[in-house]
Every structure is written in structure tokens, then in C-alpha cells.
Design an enzyme around this catalytic site. Sequence first.
Site, PDB file in Angstrom:
ATOM      1  N   ARG A   1     -36.191 149.425   5.317  1.00 14.64           N
ATOM      2  CA  ARG A   1     -36.922 149.945   6.482  1.00 14.64           C
ATOM      3  C   ARG A   1     -36.088 149.701   7.744  1.00 14.64           C
ATOM      4  NH1 ARG A   1     -42.648 147.095   6.813  1.00 14.64           N
ATOM      5  NH2 ARG A   1     -41.235 145.367   7.254  1.00 14.64           N
ATOM      6  N   ASP A  58     -31.903 133.094  -9.127  1.00 15.12           N
ATOM      7  CA  ASP A  58     -32.792 134.265  -9.053  1.00 15.12           C
ATOM      8  C   ASP A  58     -32.087 135.543  -9.514  1.00 15.12           C
ATOM      9  OD1 ASP A  58     -35.111 133.009  -8.124  1.00 15.12           O
ATOM     10  OD2 ASP A  58     -34.500 133.183  -6.022  1.00 15.12           O
ATOM     11  N   LYS A 110     -30.252 145.742   8.571  1.00 15.68           N
ATOM     12  CA  LYS A 110     -30.173 144.628   7.608  1.00 15.68           C
ATOM     13  C   LYS A 110     -29.443 145.067   6.332  1.00 15.68           C
ATOM     14  CE  LYS A 110     -34.484 142.325   8.846  1.00 15.68           C
ATOM     15  NZ  LYS A 110     -35.789 141.934   8.279  1.00 15.68           N
ATOM     16  N   LYS A 123     -35.764 127.732   0.800  1.00 14.78           N
ATOM     17  CA  LYS A 123     -34.502 128.065   0.129  1.00 14.78           C
ATOM     18  C   LYS A 123     -33.289 127.971   1.077  1.00 14.78           C
ATOM     19  CE  LYS A 123     -36.534 130.886  -3.537  1.00 14.78           C
ATOM     20  NZ  LYS A 123     -36.527 132.150  -4.280  1.00 14.78           N
TER      21      LYS A 123
HETATM   22  P1  NDP Z   1     -38.253 138.833   2.758  1.00 14.47           P
HETATM   23  O1  NDP Z   1     -39.379 138.562   3.671  1.00 14.47           O
HETATM   24  O2  NDP Z   1     -36.973 138.080   2.915  1.00 14.47           O
HETATM   25  O3  NDP Z   1     -37.876 140.396   2.842  1.00 14.47           O
HETATM   26  C1  NDP Z   1     -38.871 141.370   2.774  1.00 14.47           C
HETATM   27  C2  NDP Z   1     -38.246 142.737   2.593  1.00 14.47           C
HETATM   28  O4  NDP Z   1     -39.302 143.669   2.311  1.00 14.47           O
HETATM   29  C3  NDP Z   1     -37.510 143.271   3.818  1.00 14.47           C
HETATM   30  O5  NDP Z   1     -36.414 144.042   3.384  1.00 14.47           O
HETATM   31  C4  NDP Z   1     -38.583 144.147   4.484  1.00 14.47           C
HETATM   32  O6  NDP Z   1     -38.051 145.191   5.278  1.00 14.47           O
HETATM   33  C5  NDP Z   1     -39.244 144.739   3.279  1.00 14.47           C
HETATM   34  N1  NDP Z   1     -40.626 145.206   3.487  1.00 14.47           N
HETATM   35  C6  NDP Z   1     -41.720 144.444   3.717  1.00 14.47           C
HETATM   36  N2  NDP Z   1     -42.827 145.230   3.787  1.00 14.47           N
HETATM   37  C7  NDP Z   1     -42.414 146.513   3.593  1.00 14.47           C
HETATM   38  C8  NDP Z   1     -43.067 147.771   3.527  1.00 14.47           C
HETATM   39  N3  NDP Z   1     -44.392 147.866   3.706  1.00 14.47           N
HETATM   40  N4  NDP Z   1     -42.336 148.877   3.287  1.00 14.47           N
HETATM   41  C9  NDP Z   1     -40.989 148.779   3.098  1.00 14.47           C
HETATM   42  N5  NDP Z   1     -40.314 147.623   3.148  1.00 14.47           N
HETATM   43  C10 NDP Z   1     -41.007 146.490   3.388  1.00 14.47           C
HETATM   44  O7  NDP Z   1     -38.872 138.648   1.265  1.00 14.47           O
HETATM   45  P2  NDP Z   1     -38.081 138.237  -0.058  1.00 14.47           P
HETATM   46  O8  NDP Z   1     -36.836 139.035  -0.092  1.00 14.47           O
HETATM   47  O9  NDP Z   1     -37.983 136.768  -0.151  1.00 14.47           O
HETATM   48  O10 NDP Z   1     -39.093 138.681  -1.237  1.00 14.47           O
HETATM   49  C11 NDP Z   1     -39.275 140.041  -1.619  1.00 14.47           C
HETATM   50  C12 NDP Z   1     -40.122 140.127  -2.869  1.00 14.47           C
HETATM   51  O11 NDP Z   1     -39.446 139.613  -4.006  1.00 14.47           O
HETATM   52  C13 NDP Z   1     -41.449 139.365  -2.801  1.00 14.47           C
HETATM   53  O12 NDP Z   1     -42.460 140.219  -3.293  1.00 14.47           O
HETATM   54  C14 NDP Z   1     -41.267 138.191  -3.739  1.00 14.47           C
HETATM   55  O13 NDP Z   1     -42.483 137.796  -4.334  1.00 14.47           O
HETATM   56  C15 NDP Z   1     -40.324 138.798  -4.777  1.00 14.47           C
HETATM   57  N6  NDP Z   1     -39.538 137.782  -5.515  1.00 14.47           N
HETATM   58  C16 NDP Z   1     -39.741 137.655  -6.877  1.00 14.47           C
HETATM   59  C17 NDP Z   1     -39.041 136.717  -7.628  1.00 14.47           C
HETATM   60  C18 NDP Z   1     -39.310 136.584  -9.107  1.00 14.47           C
HETATM   61  O14 NDP Z   1     -38.850 135.601  -9.714  1.00 14.47           O
HETATM   62  N7  NDP Z   1     -39.985 137.530  -9.729  1.00 14.47           N
HETATM   63  C19 NDP Z   1     -38.035 135.834  -6.987  1.00 14.47           C
HETATM   64  C20 NDP Z   1     -37.870 136.066  -5.559  1.00 14.47           C
HETATM   65  C21 NDP Z   1     -38.609 137.004  -4.868  1.00 14.47           C
HETATM   66  P3  NDP Z   1     -37.604 144.932   6.836  1.00 14.47           P
HETATM   67  O15 NDP Z   1     -36.260 144.271   6.761  1.00 14.47           O
HETATM   68  O16 NDP Z   1     -37.570 146.267   7.426  1.00 14.47           O
HETATM   69  O17 NDP Z   1     -38.675 144.028   7.420  1.00 14.47           O
END
Ligand code: NDP
Length: 269
Positions: free
Chosen positions: A152, A102, A156, A66
Site C-alpha cells: 500500500r 520465520d 516501503k 523482535k
Molecule cells: P507489520 O505491521 O510490520 O506490516 C503490516 C503490513 O501490512 C504493511 O505492509 C502494511 O502496509 C500492510 N497492510 C496492513 N493493512 C493493510 C490493508 N488493509 N491493505 C493492504 N495492506 C495492509 O506486520 P507484520 O509484517 O509483522 O505481520 C504481517 C502478518 O504476518 C500478520 O498477519 C502476522 O500475523 C503474520 N505473521 C505470521 C507468522 C506465522 O508464523 N504464520 C509469522 C509472522 C507474521 P503499509 O506499509 O502500507 O502500512
Amino acid sequence: MTDRYVVIGNPIAHSKSPQIHACFAQQTGQELSYERLLAPLDGFDATVRDFIAGGGCGANVTVPFKLDAFALAAERSARAQAAGAVNTLKFDGDLIYGDNTDGVGLVRDIIVNAGIDLGGARVLLLGAGGAARGVILPLLEQLPAQIVIANRTLAKADALVEQFSHTALSAARFDALSGSFDIVINATSASLSAELPPVPASVFGATTFAYDMMYGAAPTVFMQAAASHGARVCDGLGMLVEQAAESFFLWRGVRPDTAPVCQWLREQL
Ligand code: NDP
């Protein structure tokens, strides 16, 4: 020649987009083909340019490309600019136009499909990754009273608040959250590993609508936790279908009926 579209990613075999767009095309009587296209991890631009040279009209873009799609697009929509990422490309001669559907997909699933009013709502957005960033502008356009971004890594969430610079936006640590919210959106990737973001139970109340962007055959751990505290819950399947519908509209100028497609996909899970 049939108009050609693809979804580009790596991996891509799992993508449901071809089935969704085939349903849309059939329903609206549009003649087009839509396939999966695997791009090498270091070959996104070349893959897109080959597809254009072969007569391609547009593409959806998924993980991990993306940001590459954002960089490749010569022109971008305001919502793609705000998201810093592109999930939809439209080709017009040599011009590559980039959009991000999205966020509007999420908003439409909440407002139209779930019947929840975002205007004046107190919204808690969990996560500050790509998915969270992509939904902030479309959420703000619905004039919520407040959007608290909890992450977390607080820095960010702070960076997103600074980027969007809007009075309704603020950032918080999970353990600093207090009181219940009208809408809680899980945009973390925690559900992918069946983990629960560490939100206090108090964020959920009897009138809370809790939305997980993740979807699957069974409710996610986040949905189970929210429901156990009295919230109404929803997964992200509708967001997936709605973002596809917005791409379809951008390409074809026709808006498909998403309800039967959501229902059909749900039955396939
Ligand atoms: P990123 O990797 O960019 O971001 C992940 C985020 O999740 C960060 O804020 C991270 O925190 C946080 N995180 C990860 N693990 C944990 C945990 N155990 N506890 C708390 N926070 C956590 O991922 P995306 O933003 O691209 O995707 C996020 C979700 O959205 C995915 O599950 C994806 O499948 C879903 N999604 C669904 C779509 C749909 O059409 N339904 C479209 C796009 C995404 P930190 O910054 O601290 O690491």
C-alpha cells in the site's frame, strides 16, 4: 537440571509455542521445559538477562520485541541480519546469539508441506512490513524467477528492493500489477481485520498457489478471494510450526517431524 526455554512477548497468553515445543520434545525424547514469559513493554532486555541468570538456554521472541531481540543479540545469523529482526535467541554462557526462523518456516511450509517448487517461480509478495522483510532472503535462496513486492505504501516496498539489491526483486503498486503469478503470499496484516489487500483478481490463475501468513479456524478473506479465482490456498499454520521446528533444531540439534504437530494444532483451532 532440565534445560529451560521460553517464548517472550506482550501479550503472550495466546501463544501456541509451548504446546508446539512440548510436542517436539516428547516426539524426540528431549528433556526440556518451555513456558510463556510476559515481558514489560519497556523491560525486554532485563527480562532476558534475568532468564539467562536463572539458567535459561534459549528463547523465542514475538510481538513486539523482535527488534529489541535483534539489538540485544551480540551475534546474529545472516537471515536475522537480512530480516532486521530476531525471533530466536540462544544463550551460550554470556553470549547471546540471534536467529530468525520465520522465513525458512514459510519456505519449508511451501516446498515440503505443500509440495510447491519455488525454483523459477513468479512470486508476488504482498506487504512490506516485518513479516515480508523476514522472508525475502529465504525466498531468494530458492532461486525464483521473480519476486514482486506490492505494498500500500510503495516507498516501503522500494526500500526493501534497494536493501536486498537482487535482480529478481522489484516493487509495484497494487493497481499496477498485471498477469497471474505462480505463488501469491499475503504478508500484510489485512487479514487480522478481515480485510483484503487491494490486489487485482488477475494475479490469481488456475495454477496459482495463494498463501496467507495468517491462520485461523476458517479460511481468511484473502484465501476465500483467491480460491474464488481458482487458486489453490493455504494458511500460515504450517509456517508457525515450521519456524518453531527450526528454533528447536538450533537449540537441540534435532529436527522434529512437523506433520503430526500441524495436524494436532489444526484440530485445536
Ligand atoms: P507489520 O505491521 O510490520 O506490516 C503490516 C503490513 O501490512 C504493511 O505492509 C502494511 O502496509 C500492510 N497492510 C496492513 N493493512 C493493510 C490493508 N488493509 N491493505 C493492504 N495492506 C495492509 O506486520 P507484520 O509484517 O509483522 O505481520 C504481517 C502478518 O504476518 C500478520 O498477519 C502476522 O500475523 C503474520 N505473521 C505470521 C507468522 C506465522 O508464523 N504464520 C509469522 C509472522 C507474521 P503499509 O506499509 O502500507 O502500512
